[in-house]
Every structure is written in C-alpha cells, then in structure tokens.
Motif scaffolding. Structure first.
Motif, PDB file in Angstrom:
ATOM      1  N   UNK A 104       7.083   6.331 -16.808  1.00  0.00           N
ATOM      2  CA  UNK A 104       6.772   5.468 -15.680  1.00  0.00           C
ATOM      3  C   UNK A 104       8.028   4.664 -15.342  1.00  0.00           C
ATOM      4  N   UNK A 105       8.228   4.455 -14.043  1.00  0.00           N
ATOM      5  CA  UNK A 105       9.386   3.708 -13.543  1.00  0.00           C
ATOM      6  C   UNK A 105       8.932   2.399 -12.904  1.00  0.00           C
ATOM      7  N   UNK A 106       9.845   1.467 -12.828  1.00  0.00           N
ATOM      8  CA  UNK A 106       9.548   0.205 -12.143  1.00  0.00           C
ATOM      9  C   UNK A 106       9.600   0.415 -10.633  1.00  0.00           C
ATOM     10  N   UNK A 126       9.414  -6.926  -9.405  1.00  0.00           N
ATOM     11  CA  UNK A 126       9.413  -5.581  -9.981  1.00  0.00           C
ATOM     12  C   UNK A 126       8.112  -5.409 -10.739  1.00  0.00           C
ATOM     13  N   UNK A 127       7.481  -4.247 -10.567  1.00  0.00           N
ATOM     14  CA  UNK A 127       6.187  -4.007 -11.194  1.00  0.00           C
ATOM     15  C   UNK A 127       6.077  -2.549 -11.614  1.00  0.00           C
ATOM     16  N   UNK A 128       5.036  -2.283 -12.404  1.00  0.00           N
ATOM     17  CA  UNK A 128       4.697  -0.930 -12.814  1.00  0.00           C
ATOM     18  C   UNK A 128       3.187  -0.861 -12.946  1.00  0.00           C
ATOM     19  N   UNK A 129       2.682  -1.183 -14.132  1.00  0.00           N
ATOM     20  CA  UNK A 129       1.238  -1.172 -14.370  1.00  0.00           C
ATOM     21  C   UNK A 129       0.648  -2.570 -14.389  1.00  0.00           C
ATOM     22  N   UNK A 181       3.892   5.145  -6.893  1.00  0.00           N
ATOM     23  CA  UNK A 181       5.352   5.208  -6.900  1.00  0.00           C
ATOM     24  C   UNK A 181       5.906   5.160  -8.319  1.00  0.00           C
ATOM     25  N   UNK A 182       5.302   4.351  -9.177  1.00  0.00           N
ATOM     26  CA  UNK A 182       5.746   4.241 -10.565  1.00  0.00           C
ATOM     27  C   UNK A 182       5.630   5.573 -11.296  1.00  0.00           C
ATOM     28  N   UNK A 183       4.699   6.406 -10.845  1.00  0.00           N
ATOM     29  CA  UNK A 183       4.485   7.713 -11.464  1.00  0.00           C
ATOM     30  C   UNK A 183       5.118   8.858 -10.670  1.00  0.00           C
ATOM     31  N   UNK A 184       5.996   8.532  -9.724  1.00  0.00           N
ATOM     32  CA  UNK A 184       6.761   9.550  -9.030  1.00  0.00           C
ATOM     33  C   UNK A 184       6.113  10.156  -7.801  1.00  0.00           C
ATOM     34  N   UNK A 212      -6.846 -10.889   6.522  1.00  0.00           N
ATOM     35  CA  UNK A 212      -6.882 -10.523   7.930  1.00  0.00           C
ATOM     36  C   UNK A 212      -6.315 -11.565   8.874  1.00  0.00           C
ATOM     37  N   UNK A 213      -6.238 -12.818   8.441  1.00  0.00           N
ATOM     38  CA  UNK A 213      -5.707 -13.871   9.300  1.00  0.00           C
ATOM     39  C   UNK A 213      -4.208 -14.082   9.091  1.00  0.00           C
ATOM     40  N   UNK A 214      -3.747 -13.869   7.864  1.00  0.00           N
ATOM     41  CA  UNK A 214      -2.330 -14.114   7.558  1.00  0.00           C
ATOM     42  C   UNK A 214      -1.779 -13.089   6.565  1.00  0.00           C
ATOM     43  N   UNK A 215      -1.773 -11.819   6.976  1.00  0.00           N
ATOM     44  CA  UNK A 215      -1.292 -10.784   6.054  1.00  0.00           C
ATOM     45  C   UNK A 215       0.195 -10.912   5.743  1.00  0.00           C
ATOM     46  N   UNK A 216       0.525 -10.486   4.537  1.00  0.00           N
ATOM     47  CA  UNK A 216       1.911 -10.414   4.090  1.00  0.00           C
ATOM     48  C   UNK A 216       2.274  -8.937   4.024  1.00  0.00           C
ATOM     49  N   UNK A 217       3.434  -8.590   4.566  1.00  0.00           N
ATOM     50  CA  UNK A 217       3.893  -7.201   4.619  1.00  0.00           C
ATOM     51  C   UNK A 217       4.937  -6.989   3.522  1.00  0.00           C
ATOM     52  N   UNK A 218       4.773  -5.905   2.762  1.00  0.00           N
ATOM     53  CA  UNK A 218       5.657  -5.602   1.630  1.00  0.00           C
ATOM     54  C   UNK A 218       6.330  -4.250   1.808  1.00  0.00           C
ATOM     55  N   UNK A 219       7.549  -4.138   1.293  1.00  0.00           N
ATOM     56  CA  UNK A 219       8.212  -2.848   1.152  1.00  0.00           C
ATOM     57  C   UNK A 219       8.204  -2.515  -0.330  1.00  0.00           C
ATOM     58  N   UNK A 220       7.690  -1.347  -0.679  1.00  0.00           N
ATOM     59  CA  UNK A 220       7.674  -0.864  -2.050  1.00  0.00           C
ATOM     60  C   UNK A 220       8.686   0.262  -2.167  1.00  0.00           C
ATOM     61  N   UNK A 221       9.500   0.213  -3.207  1.00  0.00           N
ATOM     62  CA  UNK A 221      10.506   1.249  -3.428  1.00  0.00           C
ATOM     63  C   UNK A 221      10.505   1.665  -4.886  1.00  0.00           C
ATOM     64  N   UNK A 222      10.376   2.963  -5.116  1.00  0.00           N
ATOM     65  CA  UNK A 222      10.493   3.464  -6.475  1.00  0.00           C
ATOM     66  C   UNK A 222      11.927   3.297  -6.952  1.00  0.00           C
ATOM     67  N   UNK A 223      12.101   3.022  -8.234  1.00  0.00           N
ATOM     68  CA  UNK A 223      13.437   2.890  -8.810  1.00  0.00           C
ATOM     69  C   UNK A 223      13.585   3.902  -9.945  1.00  0.00           C
ATOM     70  N   UNK A 224      14.769   3.973 -10.513  1.00  0.00           N
ATOM     71  CA  UNK A 224      15.009   4.836 -11.671  1.00  0.00           C
ATOM     72  C   UNK A 224      14.915   4.055 -12.975  1.00  0.00           C
ATOM     73  N   UNK A 225      14.588   2.758 -12.874  1.00  0.00           N
ATOM     74  CA  UNK A 225      14.499   1.911 -14.065  1.00  0.00           C
ATOM     75  C   UNK A 225      13.218   2.229 -14.836  1.00  0.00           C
ATOM     76  N   UNK A 226      13.382   2.660 -16.070  1.00  0.00           N
ATOM     77  CA  UNK A 226      12.234   3.016 -16.903  1.00  0.00           C
ATOM     78  C   UNK A 226      11.468   1.765 -17.269  1.00  0.00           C
ATOM     79  N   UNK A 227      10.163   1.870 -17.180  1.00  0.00           N
ATOM     80  CA  UNK A 227       9.277   0.743 -17.483  1.00  0.00           C
ATOM     81  C   UNK A 227       9.008   0.701 -18.988  1.00  0.00           C
ATOM     82  N   UNK A 228       9.009  -0.503 -19.543  1.00  0.00           N
ATOM     83  CA  UNK A 228       8.675  -0.671 -20.958  1.00  0.00           C
ATOM     84  C   UNK A 228       7.642  -1.786 -21.083  1.00  0.00           C
TER      85      UNK A 228
END
Length: 114
Positions: free
Chosen positions: A1-3, A39-42, A63-66, A91-107
């Motif tokens: 799993x990756x971050x 940064x997140x994974x599980x 994304x963490x699982x490829x 629905x009144x004040x949503x926050x928009x996120x960009x998620x990007x897979x990385x090559x950093x291995x999760x521990x």
C-alpha cells in the motif's frame, strides 16, 4: 500500500442554499484551509475532518492500492492517472480535494487497539 497526498483545493459556500437553509452567519468550512496537504492510506490523517474523511475514504483507499495507475471509471471522469478530484458531502459548504497516489510505501506507525 502507498500513501496518498490529499490537497485542499478549494473551500466553498453555496450562498443561495446557505441563505435558504443555513444557520445565520454560516461561512465556508472552518476546519480546512486551501493549500493544506495531508498524507493518508488506511487511516484518517490527524487534523482531518471526520465527515470529509468519510466522503473521500474510498478514493484514498483505491489510490493507495494502485487503482488509479490507469484512469478512474474507464477514463470518463479524470484525465490524469493516479489522481482524483473529490469533495466532502457538506451540501452548503463543500470542500474540494485533489488526491494523488504517491510512491511512498505506507507503514503502520501506531499500535493498533484491540
């Protein structure tokens, strides 16, 4: 799993809906700020909104699982591989996120509670 890198792209407020349904003085999300990076994974990153995490977790997990090495949803949603643009479910004040897979291995960096 990756971050997975989570970037807060935008905090919004739907003024029309907020005027009709929101509490007086409602403003854009006070918990997250544009430009913040997590940064997140599980596991939910420290300081990240619980409700936003529930809304985006499945994409982070994929994304963490490829899953994003190709394109999400047959290429008819996001044109960049290994990325997703998602939002929380406010629905009144949503926050928009960009998620990007990385090559950093999760521990696991904590002791699981039993």
């Amino acid at each position: 799993m990756k971050k997975v890198k989570i970037t807060v792209l935008k905090t919004t407020l739907d003024k029309e809906l907020a005027e009709e349904y929101g509490a007086e003085g409602l403003k854009a999300c006070p918990m997250l700020k544009e430009g913040q990076v997590f940064y997140a994974d599980y596991a939910k990153p420290e300081g990240f909104c619980d409700e936003a995490w529930k809304a985006i977790y499945q994409y982070v997990f994929a994304l963490a699982h490829g899953a994003g090495k190709e394109l999400f949803y047959y290429g008819d949603w996001i044109r960049k591989p290994n990325a997703a643009i998602v939002s929380c479910n406010d629905g009144l004040r949503p926050v928009i996120f960009k998620l990007e897979g990385t090559d950093e291995v999760s521990v696991i960096d904590y002791t699981p509670v039993r």
